[in-house]
Enzyme design. Structure first.
Site, PDB file in Angstrom:
ATOM      1  N   LYS A  27      43.563 -25.432   3.943  1.00  0.00           N
ATOM      2  CA  LYS A  27      43.589 -24.695   2.496  1.00  0.00           C
ATOM      3  C   LYS A  27      43.721 -23.226   2.777  1.00  0.00           C
ATOM      4  O   LYS A  27      42.660 -22.690   3.450  1.00  0.00           O
ATOM      5  CB  LYS A  27      42.171 -25.079   1.782  1.00  0.00           C
ATOM      6  CG  LYS A  27      42.375 -25.125   0.428  1.00  0.00           C
ATOM      7  CD  LYS A  27      42.677 -23.674  -0.459  1.00  0.00           C
ATOM      8  CE  LYS A  27      41.557 -22.813  -0.206  1.00  0.00           C
ATOM      9  NZ  LYS A  27      41.694 -21.440  -0.564  1.00  0.00           N
ATOM     10  N   GLY A  45      35.274 -16.776   6.190  1.00  0.00           N
ATOM     11  CA  GLY A  45      35.403 -16.076   5.126  1.00  0.00           C
ATOM     12  C   GLY A  45      34.263 -15.098   4.906  1.00  0.00           C
ATOM     13  O   GLY A  45      33.692 -14.942   5.794  1.00  0.00           O
ATOM     14  N   SER A  46      33.795 -15.010   3.322  1.00  0.00           N
ATOM     15  CA  SER A  46      32.813 -14.404   3.232  1.00  0.00           C
ATOM     16  C   SER A  46      31.604 -14.995   3.408  1.00  0.00           C
ATOM     17  O   SER A  46      31.371 -16.255   3.363  1.00  0.00           O
ATOM     18  CB  SER A  46      32.770 -13.798   1.763  1.00  0.00           C
ATOM     19  OG  SER A  46      32.850 -14.820   0.868  1.00  0.00           O
ATOM     20  N   THR A  47      30.293 -14.073   3.643  1.00  0.00           N
ATOM     21  CA  THR A  47      29.360 -14.747   4.024  1.00  0.00           C
ATOM     22  C   THR A  47      28.644 -15.677   2.520  1.00  0.00           C
ATOM     23  O   THR A  47      28.014 -16.556   2.650  1.00  0.00           O
ATOM     24  CB  THR A  47      28.049 -13.742   4.200  1.00  0.00           C
ATOM     25  OG1 THR A  47      28.539 -13.259   5.410  1.00  0.00           O
ATOM     26  CG2 THR A  47      26.705 -14.163   4.370  1.00  0.00           C
ATOM     27  N   GLU A  48      29.210 -15.036   1.482  1.00  0.00           N
ATOM     28  CA  GLU A  48      28.566 -15.598   0.226  1.00  0.00           C
ATOM     29  C   GLU A  48      29.204 -16.987   0.232  1.00  0.00           C
ATOM     30  O   GLU A  48      28.441 -17.979  -0.255  1.00  0.00           O
ATOM     31  CB  GLU A  48      29.255 -14.916  -0.923  1.00  0.00           C
ATOM     32  CG  GLU A  48      28.712 -14.887  -2.173  1.00  0.00           C
ATOM     33  CD  GLU A  48      29.599 -14.220  -3.308  1.00  0.00           C
ATOM     34  OE1 GLU A  48      30.651 -13.232  -2.729  1.00  0.00           O
ATOM     35  OE2 GLU A  48      29.864 -14.593  -4.568  1.00  0.00           O
ATOM     36  N   GLY A 102      30.168 -18.641   2.434  1.00  0.00           N
ATOM     37  CA  GLY A 102      29.764 -19.500   3.749  1.00  0.00           C
ATOM     38  C   GLY A 102      28.567 -20.113   3.241  1.00  0.00           C
ATOM     39  O   GLY A 102      28.247 -21.338   3.738  1.00  0.00           O
ATOM     40  N   GLU A 152      32.663 -18.832  10.508  1.00  0.00           N
ATOM     41  CA  GLU A 152      32.867 -17.619  10.793  1.00  0.00           C
ATOM     42  C   GLU A 152      33.010 -16.398   9.445  1.00  0.00           C
ATOM     43  O   GLU A 152      33.785 -16.689   8.820  1.00  0.00           O
ATOM     44  CB  GLU A 152      34.035 -17.445  11.800  1.00  0.00           C
ATOM     45  CG  GLU A 152      34.125 -16.442  12.668  1.00  0.00           C
ATOM     46  CD  GLU A 152      34.932 -15.368  12.054  1.00  0.00           C
ATOM     47  OE1 GLU A 152      34.206 -14.263  11.405  1.00  0.00           O
ATOM     48  OE2 GLU A 152      36.041 -15.343  12.194  1.00  0.00           O
ATOM     49  N   CYS A 186      36.829  -9.042   9.946  1.00  0.00           N
ATOM     50  CA  CYS A 186      35.321  -9.337   9.636  1.00  0.00           C
ATOM     51  C   CYS A 186      34.365  -8.530  10.931  1.00  0.00           C
ATOM     52  O   CYS A 186      33.324  -8.419  10.624  1.00  0.00           O
ATOM     53  CB  CYS A 186      35.136 -10.845   9.889  1.00  0.00           C
ATOM     54  SG  CYS A 186      36.070 -11.547  11.358  1.00  0.00           S
ATOM     55  N   GLU A 204      29.048  -4.963   3.605  1.00  0.00           N
ATOM     56  CA  GLU A 204      30.270  -4.892   4.198  1.00  0.00           C
ATOM     57  C   GLU A 204      31.370  -4.570   3.095  1.00  0.00           C
ATOM     58  O   GLU A 204      31.346  -5.158   1.989  1.00  0.00           O
ATOM     59  CB  GLU A 204      30.588  -6.442   4.591  1.00  0.00           C
ATOM     60  CG  GLU A 204      31.962  -6.650   5.467  1.00  0.00           C
ATOM     61  CD  GLU A 204      32.266  -8.023   5.754  1.00  0.00           C
ATOM     62  OE1 GLU A 204      32.037  -9.020   4.975  1.00  0.00           O
ATOM     63  OE2 GLU A 204      32.992  -8.059   6.698  1.00  0.00           O
TER      64      GLU A 204
END
Ligand code: ADP
Length: 510
Positions: free
Chosen positions: A192, A244-247, A249, A266, A300, A397
Site C-alpha cells: 500500500k 511511517g509516523s509513530t502515531e 505505528g 520503522e 525519519c 519531530e
C-alpha cells in the site's frame, strides 16, 4: 580572478530536467490508474478515485484508484494463491526475477527519477543520484540473498503473505526496502503506497509484469489510511511491515496485537547531530546540509537536533547561516536547486505550526533573506538557536527543513542531550578525535550512528530504531529475519492463546 570570486559573480541559470517521457507515460494511461491485483489492472470495487498532484505547482498528475476492504481482500487472496509456487522456487530462480527487476529499474531510471520528483516534490538531483540507484542496489543485493537463503538461513522459511505500508518521503526506495527482502525470502506481497506518492509504485507494478513475475507475487493497492487499516486487519496477512509516523505505528501495533501477525515498524525520529570543538567546521556545515535539508528535511533519520560544543557554537551557527543564504529552493526538476517542495499542504501546515510554537516559546529563529516560490508548497531552510531541551521544537519531530540547535560543554553532557528524546533512530558524531567518537557512539541510543558523515545508506547495512522509532531492521542480513520464520515454529499452532478476562473483585469500584 580567484575561483572563489568567480563563483561569487556567476549568475544562477536554471537547468531543468526534461519531463516529456513522464508526461507521455501518464498520458498513455489517460492519467488514470487502477489497482494491481494478480498481475492485472483492476478498478476498485467502490469506484472511488483520488487525485495525485505535483506539490511544486499544484498541477494535477493523475487519478488513482482508492482500494477498499474488498480490494484488499482480492489482493490478499491473489498473494495467498501465488505463495506456494513462489516459495517453492529455488533461491536461484527467485534471484533471477530480482535481478530482472533491478535491471528494469536501471533501464527506466530516468523515468522513475522524473516521476518521483513530480509526485513528491523532491529535487531531481536526489531522485536521480540517490533514490533510484539505491533502489536498484537493493534489488541486486537481495537477489544475492535469495540464492543464499537455504544455506545462510538454514532452518528458516518464508513468513507467507506480507502486507507492506509505506510513506511518501522516499516512495520507491521504501518500496524497494520492503519488497526486495520479502521476495528474496520467498514471501508474496500486498503493498500500500502512500496516498501522496503512488506513481512510482504503479510504474514498478508495470515492471513486475514486463519482468514476467508470476501473477499475485506483488500486488499494489493504492489508497489512504483506511486502505492501510484494512490491510493491517486482514486475517489472511501473516506479517505487516510499516514505515511511517509513530502515531500510525502505534495504531498498527494495537490493531495487530494478539493476531499472531509478525510486525516490523520503522517510525519517527529526532536525531542528534553532535559537533565537537575539534571538528572541521566547514565539513560539518556540508554535513548539516545533508542532515536536515536533504529531501526538505522529510527524513525519519534527519539530523534535526544540532548539538554543538559551546566553544565553537557561535562560529558554527555563523557558517551555517552563510550556507543557508546560498541554498536554492525551487522547481524540483531544476538540476540547480538544493531544496524542493513539501509533499502536501497538510505537511506544510504542520511545519508552520511547530515553527510558530518555537517562536511563541521565545526561541531565536533565523531564515534566509530570500523568499520561496509562491506557486507551490515550499518552506525555507530554518535554524533555531538557543533552544533548550524542554522546548516543544526540541522534542517534537517537525519533519521539515527546520534545524534546532543546542549547546553542550562536555562529552557526557552531549550524550545526555542526545538521548533526551523518546526516539532512537540515528545519530551523527563529528570530531577529529576518532577515540572520542568511538567512545560516544555506543552510548547514544540509536539504531545507526554515523561518524563524520550522515544519511549514508546501503542495502548491506541494517537500518531501524529503538524506543518510539520502532523495531525491526531493514537491509543487511539482519533485515532478512523480518521476512522469515523458524521452521521449528511450524510445530506450534498459529492461533494466539486467548486469555480470559479476570473478573473484578467484589466490592471494588471500576
Ligand atoms: P506521515 O505522517 O509521515 O504522512 P503516516 O504514518 O500518516 O505518515 O503514513 C504512512 C503510511 O501509513 C501511508 O501509506 C498511510 O496511508 C498509511 N496509514 C495512515 N493511517 C493508517 C492506519 N490507521 N492504518 C494503516 N495505515 C495507515
Amino acid at each position: 580572478m580567484k575561483i572563489k570570486d568567480l563563483f561569487e559573480t556567476m549568475e544562477y541559470g536554471p537547468a531543468p530536467e526534461n519531463r516529456d517521457a513522464a508526461d507521455q507515460w501518464l498520458d498513455a494511461r489517460q492519467r488514470e490508474f487502477q489497482l494491481f491485483i494478480n498481475g492485472e489492472w483492476a478498478p476498485p470495487v467502490s469506484g472511488k478515485y483520488f487525485d495525485t498532484i505535483n506539490p511544486a505547482n499544484k498541477e494535477f498528475l493523475a487519478r488513482i484508484a482508492e482500494g477498499g476492504p474488498d480490494d484488499v481482500g482480492r489482493a490478499v487472496a491473489a498473494a495467498r494463491q501465488a505463495l506456494p509456487h513462489w516459495a517453492a522456487l529455488s533461491g536461484h530462480a527467485r534471484a533471477r526475477y530480482l535481478y530482472a527487476l533491478a535491471r528494469q529499474i536501471q533501464k527506466h531510471s530516468r523515468l522513475f527519477a522524473v516521476l518521483e520528483s513530480l509526485d513528491n516534490g523532491k529535487p531531481i538531483r536526489e531522485t536521480r543520484d540517490i533514490d533510484i540507484p539505491l533502489v536498484a542496489r537493493h534489488f541486486y543485493h537481495h537477489a544475492g540473498w535469495a540464492q543464499l537463503r537455504d544455506t545462510e538461513l538454514a532452518g528458516y522459511r518464508e513468513v507467507g503473505v506480507v502486507g507492506q505500508i509505506i510513506p511518501w518521503n522516499f516512495p520507491l526506495l521504501m518500496l524497494a526496502w520492503k519488497i526486495a527482502p520479502a521476495l528474496a525470502m520467498g514471501n508474496t506481497v500486498v503493498l500500500k503506497p502512500a496516498e501522496y506518492t503512488p506513481l512510482t509504485a504503479l510504474l514498478f507494478a508495470e515492471i513486475c509484469r514486463s519482468a514476467g513475475l508470476p501473477p499475485g507475487v506483488v500486488n499494489v493497492v493504492t489508497g489512504a489510511g483506511e486502505t492501510g487499516a484494512a490491510l493491517t486487519k486482514h486475517e489472511g496477512v501473516d506479517k505487516i511491515a510499516f514505515t511511517g509516523s509513530t502515531e500510525v505505528g502505534r495504531i498498527i501495533r494495537k490493531a495487530t496485537a494478539g493476531s499472531g501477525k509478525k510486525l516490523s515498524l520503522e517510525l519517527g525520529g529526532k536525531s542528534p547531530f553532535i559537533v565537537f570543538e575539534d571538528s572541521d567546521l566547514d565539513s560539518v556545515v556540508e554535513g548539516v546540509v545533508d542532515a536536515i535539508w536533504f529531501n526538505q528535511g522529510q527524513v525519519c533519520c534527519a539530523g534535526s537536533r544540532l548539538l554543538a560544543q559551546e566553544s565553537v557554537a557561535e562560529k558554527l551557527y555563523a557558517k551555517i547561516r552563510a550556507r543557508m543564504e546560498k541554498l536554492r529552493v525551487g522547481d524540483p526538476l531544476d538540476k540547480s536547486i538544493d531544496i524542493g517542495a513539501i509533499v502536501a499542504p497538510v505537511q506544510l501546515h504542520t511545519i508552520e505550526e511547530l515553527v510558530r510554537k518555537g517562536v511563541d516559546e521565545g526561541v531565536r529563529l533565523w531564515q534566509p533573506s530570500w523568499a520561496c516560490p509562491a506557486e507551490g508548497y515550499f518552506y525555507p531552510p530554518t535554524l533555531f538557536t538557543e533552544v533548550s531541551p524542554a522546548h516543544v521544537i526540541a522534542q517534537e519531530e517537525i519533519f521539515g527543513p527546520v534545524l534546532v540547535a543546542m549547546t553542550f560543554r562536555t562529552p557526557a553532557e552531549a550524550v545526555q542531550l542526545a538521548n533526551n528524546t523518546r526516539y532512537g533512530l540515528a545519530a551523527s558524531i563529528w570530531t577529529d578525535n576518532i577515540n572520542l567518537a568511538l567512545d560516544i557512539a555506543p552510548q547514544v541510543k540509536a539504531g545507526t550512528v554515523w561518524i563524520n558523515c550522515t544519511n549514508v545508506f546501503d542495502a548491506a547495512s541494517g537500518f531501524g530504531g529503538y524506543r518510539e522509532s520502532g523495531f525491526g531492521r531493514e537491509g543487511g542480513k539482519e533485515g532478512l529475519y523480518e521476512y522469515v520464520k523458524q521452521t521449528e515454529e511450524d510445530a506450534f499452532p498459529d492461533k494466539p492463546v486467548v486469555l480470559k478476562k479476570a473478573k473484578p473483585k467484589a466490592g471494588k469500584a471500576g
